[in-house]
Design a protein around this motif. Sequence first.
Motif, PDB file in Angstrom:
ATOM      1  N   PHE A 141       0.834  -1.197   0.000  1.00 25.43           N
ATOM      2  CA  PHE A 141       0.000   0.000   0.000  1.00 25.43           C
ATOM      3  C   PHE A 141       0.879   1.261   0.000  1.00 25.43           C
ATOM      4  O   PHE A 141       0.543   2.260  -0.643  1.00 25.43           O
ATOM      5  CB  PHE A 141      -0.944  -0.004   1.194  1.00 25.43           C
ATOM      6  CG  PHE A 141      -1.910   1.154   1.236  1.00 25.43           C
ATOM      7  CD1 PHE A 141      -2.527   1.624   0.089  1.00 25.43           C
ATOM      8  CD2 PHE A 141      -2.206   1.781   2.446  1.00 25.43           C
ATOM      9  CE1 PHE A 141      -3.418   2.687   0.119  1.00 25.43           C
ATOM     10  CE2 PHE A 141      -3.099   2.842   2.491  1.00 25.43           C
ATOM     11  CZ  PHE A 141      -3.702   3.300   1.329  1.00 25.43           C
ATOM     12  N   HIS A 156       0.428   4.543  -2.412  1.00 26.71           N
ATOM     13  CA  HIS A 156       0.075   5.920  -2.029  1.00 26.71           C
ATOM     14  C   HIS A 156       1.253   6.888  -2.022  1.00 26.71           C
ATOM     15  O   HIS A 156       1.047   8.102  -2.087  1.00 26.71           O
ATOM     16  CB  HIS A 156      -0.672   5.949  -0.693  1.00 26.71           C
ATOM     17  CG  HIS A 156       0.119   5.533   0.507  1.00 26.71           C
ATOM     18  ND1 HIS A 156       1.223   6.217   0.968  1.00 26.71           N
ATOM     19  CD2 HIS A 156      -0.073   4.495   1.390  1.00 26.71           C
ATOM     20  CE1 HIS A 156       1.684   5.658   2.067  1.00 26.71           C
ATOM     21  NE2 HIS A 156       0.934   4.589   2.341  1.00 26.71           N
ATOM     22  N   THR A 200      -5.040   8.950  -2.381  1.00 28.71           N
ATOM     23  CA  THR A 200      -5.205   7.598  -2.926  1.00 28.71           C
ATOM     24  C   THR A 200      -6.581   7.039  -2.579  1.00 28.71           C
ATOM     25  O   THR A 200      -7.258   6.447  -3.431  1.00 28.71           O
ATOM     26  CB  THR A 200      -4.107   6.667  -2.382  1.00 28.71           C
ATOM     27  OG1 THR A 200      -2.825   7.180  -2.760  1.00 28.71           O
ATOM     28  CG2 THR A 200      -4.266   5.261  -2.924  1.00 28.71           C
ATOM     29  N   PHE A 228      -9.903   5.740  -5.190  1.00 29.97           N
ATOM     30  CA  PHE A 228     -10.652   4.483  -5.143  1.00 29.97           C
ATOM     31  C   PHE A 228     -12.114   4.730  -4.784  1.00 29.97           C
ATOM     32  O   PHE A 228     -13.009   4.038  -5.279  1.00 29.97           O
ATOM     33  CB  PHE A 228      -9.990   3.507  -4.176  1.00 29.97           C
ATOM     34  CG  PHE A 228      -8.791   2.806  -4.774  1.00 29.97           C
ATOM     35  CD1 PHE A 228      -8.930   1.546  -5.357  1.00 29.97           C
ATOM     36  CD2 PHE A 228      -7.550   3.403  -4.777  1.00 29.97           C
ATOM     37  CE1 PHE A 228      -7.840   0.904  -5.927  1.00 29.97           C
ATOM     38  CE2 PHE A 228      -6.445   2.768  -5.345  1.00 29.97           C
ATOM     39  CZ  PHE A 228      -6.591   1.511  -5.922  1.00 29.97           C
ATOM     40  N   LEU A 263      -9.657  -1.729  -3.321  1.00 29.36           N
ATOM     41  CA  LEU A 263      -8.269  -1.455  -2.967  1.00 29.36           C
ATOM     42  C   LEU A 263      -7.580  -2.684  -2.387  1.00 29.36           C
ATOM     43  O   LEU A 263      -6.446  -3.010  -2.762  1.00 29.36           O
ATOM     44  CB  LEU A 263      -8.205  -0.290  -1.968  1.00 29.36           C
ATOM     45  CG  LEU A 263      -6.820   0.107  -1.465  1.00 29.36           C
ATOM     46  CD1 LEU A 263      -5.825   0.300  -2.613  1.00 29.36           C
ATOM     47  CD2 LEU A 263      -6.893   1.381  -0.611  1.00 29.36           C
ATOM     48  N   SER A 295      -6.816  -5.059  -5.067  1.00 28.41           N
ATOM     49  CA  SER A 295      -5.682  -4.560  -5.848  1.00 28.41           C
ATOM     50  C   SER A 295      -4.355  -4.839  -5.138  1.00 28.41           C
ATOM     51  O   SER A 295      -3.370  -5.223  -5.771  1.00 28.41           O
ATOM     52  CB  SER A 295      -5.835  -3.053  -6.087  1.00 28.41           C
ATOM     53  OG  SER A 295      -4.705  -2.538  -6.766  1.00 28.41           O
ATOM     54  N   ASN A 346      -6.736  -1.361 -10.829  1.00 25.76           N
ATOM     55  CA  ASN A 346      -5.537  -1.161 -10.005  1.00 25.76           C
ATOM     56  C   ASN A 346      -4.926   0.238 -10.096  1.00 25.76           C
ATOM     57  O   ASN A 346      -4.141   0.611  -9.225  1.00 25.76           O
ATOM     58  CB  ASN A 346      -4.482  -2.197 -10.395  1.00 25.76           C
ATOM     59  CG  ASN A 346      -4.983  -3.612 -10.202  1.00 25.76           C
ATOM     60  OD1 ASN A 346      -5.120  -4.084  -9.088  1.00 25.76           O
ATOM     61  ND2 ASN A 346      -5.272  -4.297 -11.301  1.00 25.76           N
TER      62      ASN A 346
END
Length: 345
Positions: free
Chosen positions: A27, A31, A38, A42, A57, A60, A182
């Motif tokens: 993650f 970001h 971010t 989403f 998320l 992804s 994604n």
Amino acid sequence: MGLASQEAINQFKALMDQVDEPLNRTFKNVHQGYIVETLERFLKAREGNVTKAHKMLVDSLHWRLQNGIDDILAKPIIPSNFYRGVRDSQLIGLSGYTREGLPVFAIGAGLSTFDKASIHYYVQSHIQINEYRDREILPGATKKNGRYIGKCVKVLDMSGLKLSALNQIKLLTTISTIDDLNYPEKTITYYIVNVPYIFSACWKVVKPLLQERTKLKVRVLQGGGRDELLKIMDYSSLPHFCRRDGSGSGSRTGSGSGSGSGLDYLSDNCYSLDHPFHQELYNYMKQQSGIHEPIEPAKQGSIHVDVPLGDNEGEELHRTLESELKKLRTRKSLSESLEKVKISD
């Protein structure tokens, strides 16, 4: 803030604070220190629904872990002469920046042939450009402009688009699905230029199926779009295929005034591996991997990336597009047959 209300962001952030370490680690690569921005992306992709955005998320992040996306920039396509073939047949490049500092990506949608390698190489290359954009290009633009820049502009050249594009539907669907699930909301506007009849016919059918927020991003420009694009960028940042349009110095292909980006991306062909953007990207990947140009050709091998299942809207769009292309191909065949009959008579 649009669809992403502060309450929704707070709920989303609380959910993401609970993810375990492997997901949290990847993650961070997503970001790049801009968590709220971010989460907003989403959320917007799921119409502000926190539950759906969270699932999107997390799915992804699992995809990234399972396919080694965090390390994909350390896996250049080698040898470089083979990669040149990929670049010559998958036309994309960075032509410069808008006056607001957004990267301008040029895409040769009509002339890309995707015929120099297997589908896996093209998917690998596409993801590598996405990751380099998100980890290097956008953070660099953010630093230079002193404000967050997390999106880009894309200019799609439809020159040369033919009915044979039907043969590329599978690959284009794969790439589109990967981006939708994604890398959502990374493009602020899609400018479509040099539009032939085949695109106009398909666009009339596909446009009504798109969500309103998607339709608002797409602008179909007249001709090469030069005059319209010059409203948001300097001449030096125009993709090479836009420079012939309009009056004045449209024939210029040499140097021009700077775009303020700090990088000179002037080139007759921003798709080429010899272009500064692609040289910087390829050298970056070689540096990350620790490889140097091999004396003897290295063994080629693509990265096989699993393609996540697309949503119903995406599947419907692709089916509609494929159906429309088949209809156009049938009409063309019929027209050619009738023309032959006339000639023989």
